[in-house]
Design a protein around this motif. Structure first.
Motif, mmCIF file in Angstrom:
data_model
loop_
_atom_site.group_PDB
_atom_site.id
_atom_site.type_symbol
_atom_site.label_atom_id
_atom_site.label_comp_id
_atom_site.label_asym_id
_atom_site.label_seq_id
_atom_site.Cartn_x
_atom_site.Cartn_y
_atom_site.Cartn_z
ATOM 1 N N GLN A 27 49.489 43.678 27.005
ATOM 2 C CA GLN A 27 48.962 43.750 28.418
ATOM 3 C C GLN A 27 47.905 44.818 28.566
ATOM 4 O O GLN A 27 46.869 44.552 29.199
ATOM 5 C CB GLN A 27 49.770 43.921 29.647
ATOM 6 N N VAL A 28 47.931 45.966 28.064
ATOM 7 C CA VAL A 28 46.936 47.024 28.029
ATOM 8 C C VAL A 28 46.165 46.866 26.901
ATOM 9 O O VAL A 28 45.162 47.884 26.626
ATOM 10 C CB VAL A 28 47.743 48.301 28.081
ATOM 11 N N GLY A 29 46.413 46.173 25.566
ATOM 12 C CA GLY A 29 45.359 45.849 24.674
ATOM 13 C C GLY A 29 45.613 47.050 23.556
ATOM 14 O O GLY A 29 44.582 47.514 23.135
ATOM 15 N N THR A 44 49.062 61.213 23.034
ATOM 16 C CA THR A 44 48.965 61.227 24.579
ATOM 17 C C THR A 44 47.747 60.392 25.160
ATOM 18 O O THR A 44 46.840 60.299 24.401
ATOM 19 C CB THR A 44 48.444 62.753 25.054
ATOM 20 N N PRO A 45 48.202 59.361 26.092
ATOM 21 C CA PRO A 45 47.180 58.229 26.217
ATOM 22 C C PRO A 45 46.046 58.925 27.191
ATOM 23 O O PRO A 45 46.278 60.050 27.766
ATOM 24 C CB PRO A 45 47.861 57.257 27.376
ATOM 25 N N SER A 46 44.859 58.392 27.020
ATOM 26 C CA SER A 46 43.866 58.853 27.580
ATOM 27 C C SER A 46 43.909 58.474 29.130
ATOM 28 O O SER A 46 44.880 57.761 29.703
ATOM 29 C CB SER A 46 42.418 58.041 27.366
ATOM 30 N N THR A 47 43.271 58.943 30.115
ATOM 31 C CA THR A 47 43.378 58.853 31.553
ATOM 32 C C THR A 47 43.355 57.375 31.929
ATOM 33 O O THR A 47 44.039 56.849 32.875
ATOM 34 C CB THR A 47 42.300 59.630 32.277
ATOM 35 N N SER A 48 42.043 56.771 31.145
ATOM 36 C CA SER A 48 42.107 55.232 31.504
ATOM 37 C C SER A 48 43.237 54.412 31.057
ATOM 38 O O SER A 48 43.425 53.472 31.590
ATOM 39 C CB SER A 48 40.672 54.875 30.767
ATOM 40 N N GLU A 52 45.798 51.869 33.183
ATOM 41 C CA GLU A 52 46.245 50.751 32.523
ATOM 42 C C GLU A 52 47.686 50.392 32.536
ATOM 43 O O GLU A 52 48.232 49.527 32.996
ATOM 44 C CB GLU A 52 45.843 50.212 31.286
ATOM 45 N N LEU A 53 48.450 51.579 32.254
ATOM 46 C CA LEU A 53 49.825 51.456 31.912
ATOM 47 C C LEU A 53 50.718 51.530 33.359
ATOM 48 O O LEU A 53 51.431 50.628 33.818
ATOM 49 C CB LEU A 53 50.379 52.798 31.152
ATOM 50 N N LEU A 61 50.187 56.627 38.960
ATOM 51 C CA LEU A 61 50.002 57.429 37.792
ATOM 52 C C LEU A 61 51.052 58.609 38.064
ATOM 53 O O LEU A 61 51.269 59.223 37.017
ATOM 54 C CB LEU A 61 48.497 57.884 38.007
ATOM 55 N N GLU A 62 51.270 58.920 39.243
ATOM 56 C CA GLU A 62 52.305 60.181 39.425
ATOM 57 C C GLU A 62 53.601 59.822 38.833
ATOM 58 O O GLU A 62 54.161 60.759 38.380
ATOM 59 C CB GLU A 62 52.410 60.316 40.885
ATOM 60 N N THR A 63 53.889 58.491 38.339
ATOM 61 C CA THR A 63 55.172 58.263 37.888
ATOM 62 C C THR A 63 55.201 58.980 36.579
ATOM 63 O O THR A 63 56.290 59.493 36.260
ATOM 64 C CB THR A 63 55.178 57.117 37.619
ATOM 65 N N PHE A 64 54.036 59.048 35.833
ATOM 66 C CA PHE A 64 54.189 59.859 34.389
ATOM 67 C C PHE A 64 54.255 61.127 34.287
ATOM 68 O O PHE A 64 54.333 61.779 33.170
ATOM 69 C CB PHE A 64 53.176 58.900 33.734
ATOM 70 N N PHE A 65 54.139 61.929 35.574
ATOM 71 C CA PHE A 65 54.017 63.444 35.318
ATOM 72 C C PHE A 65 55.189 64.219 36.108
ATOM 73 O O PHE A 65 56.049 63.384 36.799
ATOM 74 C CB PHE A 65 52.650 63.881 36.132
ATOM 75 N N GLU A 66 55.341 65.105 35.633
ATOM 76 C CA GLU A 66 56.414 66.332 35.990
ATOM 77 C C GLU A 66 55.754 67.628 36.302
ATOM 78 O O GLU A 66 54.590 68.081 35.762
ATOM 79 C CB GLU A 66 57.449 66.534 35.177
ATOM 80 N N VAL A 67 56.232 68.167 37.339
ATOM 81 C CA VAL A 67 55.886 69.473 37.408
ATOM 82 C C VAL A 67 56.234 70.314 36.409
ATOM 83 O O VAL A 67 57.334 70.576 35.953
ATOM 84 C CB VAL A 67 56.552 70.006 38.848
#
Length: 69
Positions: A27-29, A44-48, A52-53, A61-67
């Protein structure tokens, strides 16, 4: 001051509820090994690619980050 850090574990958790590694990669190529590298923190994936993910998994996008302290 706290900052945000990309969390491979959060990406893996989001995908466990989603498509599976091969379908997500299609799906993301990219290759499924690339997704595996993202999930283990080897790459580490790029921002773009993160966008896509998130779109493919139906999450933000916030799902992929932690404090990070």
């Amino acid at each position: 001051m706290a900052s945000l850090k990309l969390s491979p574990t959060n990406l893996r958790r989001a995908n466990e509820r989603g498509l599976g590694i091969r379908k997500l990669a299609r799906q993301v190529g990219c290759r499924h090994t690339t997704i595996g590298h993202y999930e283990t923190g080897y790459r580490t994936p790029s921002t773009s690619r993160l966008a896509e993910l998130a779109d493919a998994l139906g999450t933000s996008l916030e799902t992929f980050f932690e404090v990070a302290e």
